[in-house]
Design an enzyme around this catalytic site. Structure first.
Site, PDB file in Angstrom:
ATOM      1  N   LYS B  54      22.200  -3.244  81.862  1.00 58.25           N
ATOM      2  CA  LYS B  54      22.911  -4.498  82.175  1.00 58.25           C
ATOM      3  C   LYS B  54      22.258  -5.642  81.413  1.00 58.25           C
ATOM      4  CE  LYS B  54      24.495  -7.139  86.245  1.00 58.25           C
ATOM      5  NZ  LYS B  54      24.420  -7.243  87.718  1.00 58.25           N
ATOM      6  N   SER B 129      28.890  -7.482  89.999  1.00 56.68           N
ATOM      7  CA  SER B 129      28.771  -7.983  88.654  1.00 56.68           C
ATOM      8  C   SER B 129      28.373  -6.915  87.614  1.00 56.68           C
ATOM      9  CB  SER B 129      27.740  -9.102  88.620  1.00 56.68           C
ATOM     10  OG  SER B 129      26.456  -8.605  88.938  1.00 56.68           O
ATOM     11  N   SER B 153      26.377  -5.975  93.780  1.00 53.68           N
ATOM     12  CA  SER B 153      26.699  -5.900  92.350  1.00 53.68           C
ATOM     13  C   SER B 153      26.425  -4.552  91.686  1.00 53.68           C
ATOM     14  CB  SER B 153      25.948  -6.988  91.578  1.00 53.68           C
ATOM     15  OG  SER B 153      26.597  -8.217  91.729  1.00 53.68           O
TER      16      SER B 153
END
Lengths: 95, 461
Positions: B54, B129, B153
């Site tokens: 990420k 996210s 997330s």
């Protein structure tokens, strides 16, 4: 809880966040809606309840005072938008 | 394997949009090194395995953007601890994953760069996210990914994309080198194709780190040892408040079916109540933005990141830097947090939320005296359409209603494939007490061995 344009501008100033007039308009409405939803917390009796700042069980974590290598100035400044010698360059704070 | 993943990326990435950056040069170099370790017999189980990171975790000399204009050109001079640990095991980094800007969002639509599509239906969101991480693993672009989870997330996108995603106990994985959002809630964790992989990645990333003062000193077990295939007699609670009003009926049904399966496999299942659950949304959306407003004060255009230079003075430059560098959701949360921390409102909002946080934690403590784990849906709906919730922040916030309480309490939880509703994935969340990741993995593994959901793969049209 309705908040006013003026409050939005005050908060933006505290946050040093530039906003367009359109932003102010939209945020006034959206923040009022969101804050209205937070009123549910006023129903909860928390008179004898201590606050929780973090969920871990750790308290007062200290480390040994040891010297260790850190980033050399060149690397630390590599992302700086403006620099001079080994320093970050900023505009005058007091004018 | 690296070449196969990179080929897959070349084929489907134009449709999916999961990668902010493909690090093919680095990946091939690392793959060659891994080949060397393998032939010398020095390999670990993760050596040479392609992973996607990420884009809020620092990899030295590779840009870390947080999918924000603010950090578009930021190149970290150091590695996050999780990257160091995985590099020690011979990781192949194939790229950085798209995300909601600064990890604020539930659909990856808040990325300032582009939208990521759900591989099960390209017109829908992958969740967020960590949407890029989840979509890429589901679509076989990467073997596993790292995500971060502040209010769901990792778990919500794992549920939306039908992969496994674990949010460890707060403090279990070092946050050093993770761009801070809400420091008392953030945790890094794995997104994987199955529960065994999840255990393997946890073995590599968990543990104490002197560079994160909130990291925990508890010894790290071998997480693969708990995959024993036996949950007979384990006590599983079903908190009724998590089957919320407005929950999609076929999502609730899919999870009820999954729960019967666990019962069939020997678990003792009982209903339970966590009455403060209804306050979790308000508590979260006061505490997380408050911490965010403090953490994001560092973006001042001086040290790194976007910098506006044309103003009349220093203050104007700082305000315009933040105005042009941050997107709408980040601004909204900075405003919300600044408001909750400001004079006159601090006690009514921030301290009040912290007190209710105590009540939520205590309820979990009490429930875990009677139960080994809790099982809930991960989300109240299947993946929604791109654009469906972008104009209504409250509706978007509600999509995390089942995952937020877990971060507030700091306990660990996983989302695993729990079924399908109308052809779209349904995630099942398993929650346990602090540092009981082994209990979670054991239950998840037994369920996985008895079902086929995790083996299903999307056909990308």
């Amino acid at each position: 809880m309705k908040i006013s344009h003026q409050e939005v501008l005050h908060i933006a100033r505290l946050a040093r966040l530039g906003l367009t007039e359109e932003d102010v308009e939209r945020l006034t409405e959206q923040l009022s809606d969101i804050l209205e939803n937070f009123e549910i917390l006023q129903q909860v009796d928390t008179s004898d309840i201590p606050p929780t700042a973090q969920s871990g069980a750790l308290l007062n974590v200290v480390s040994e005072d040891e010297t260790a290598p850190s980033l050399p100035p060149g690397k630390a400044l590599a992302n700086a938008p403006q620099k001079e010698d080994d320093f970050f360059r900023v505009r005058a704070v007091l004018e | 394997m690296t070449e196969a993943c990179l080929e897959r990326v070349r084929q489907i990435e134009p449709k999916l949009g999961a990668f902010v950056r493909v690090t093919d040069e680095l990946a091939l170099k690392q793959a060659q090194k891994a080949d060397g370790l393998l032939s010398e017999g020095k390999a670990s189980l993760l050596t040479g395995i392609p992973a996607l990171i990420k884009d809020n975790m620092c990899i030295q000399d590779i840009p870390t953007t947080c999918s924000s204009r603010m950090l578009e050109n930021f190149v970290p001079p150091y590695n996050a601890t999780v990257i160091e640990k995985l590099n020690d095991r011979g990781m192949v980094t194939i790229g950085k994953a798209n995300m909601d800007e600064f990890a604020m969002g539930s659909s990856t639509e808040n990325s300032a760069l582009f939208v990521t599509h759900n591989p099960w239906d390209l017109s829908r969101v992958p969740g967020g996210s960590s949407g890029g991480s989840a979509a890429a693993v589901a679509a076989d672009e990467a073997i596993y990914a790292l995500g971060s989870d502040t209010g769901g997330s990792i778990r919500q996108p794992a549920g939306f994309c039908s992969v496994s995603g674990l949010k460890p106990t707060y403090g279990r994985v070092s946050r050093y080198g993770l761009v801070a959002f809400a420091s008392s809630l953030d945790q890094i964790g794995p997104l994987t194709k199955d529960v065994t992989d999840c255990a393997l990645v946890m073995n590599a990333i968990a543990g104490y780190d002197s560079r994160d003062s909130t990291s925990a000193g508890q010894p790290v077990p071998d997480y693969t040892k708990c995959l024993t295939g036996d949950i007979k007699g384990l006590r599983i609670g079903i908190p009724r408040e998590y089957f919320v009003e407005g929950m999609q009926a076929d999502v609730a049904t899919a999870i009820r079916v999954a729960i019967s399966k666990l019962e069939e496999l020997g678990a003792q299942v009982d209903e339970v109540s966590l009455p403060s659950t209804e306050y979790a949304l308000a508590v979260y959306y006061i505490i997380a933005p408050s911490e965010a407003s403090a953490n994001l004060a560092r973006y001042d255009g001086v040290k790194y990141g976007f910098s506006y230079q044309e103003g009349q003075n220093m203050w104007e430059n700082m305000e315009k830097t933040r105005q042009h560098g941050f997107g709408p959701e980040v601004k909204r949360r900075i405003m919300l947090g600044t408001y909750a921390l400001s004079a006159g409102y601090y006690d009514a909002y921030y301290v009040k939320a912290q007190k209710v946080r105590t009540l939520i934690r205590r309820e979990f403590d009490e429930v875990f005296e009677k139960f080994d784990a809790l099982v809930t849906p991960t989300s109240p709906s299947v993946p929604f359409k791109i654009g469906e919730k972008t104009n209504d922040p409250l509706q978007m916030y509600l999509s995390d209603v089942c995952t937020l309480p877990i971060n507030i309490a700091g306990v660990p939880a996983i989302s695993i494939p729990g079924g399908f509703a109308g052809g779209l994935p349904v995630g099942m969340q398993i929650i346990a007490k602090p540092f009981a990741e082994e209990t979670i993995l054991k239950i998840a593994h037994v369920f996985q061995e008895a079902t086929e959901w995790h083996k299903m793969r999307p056909e990308i049209q």
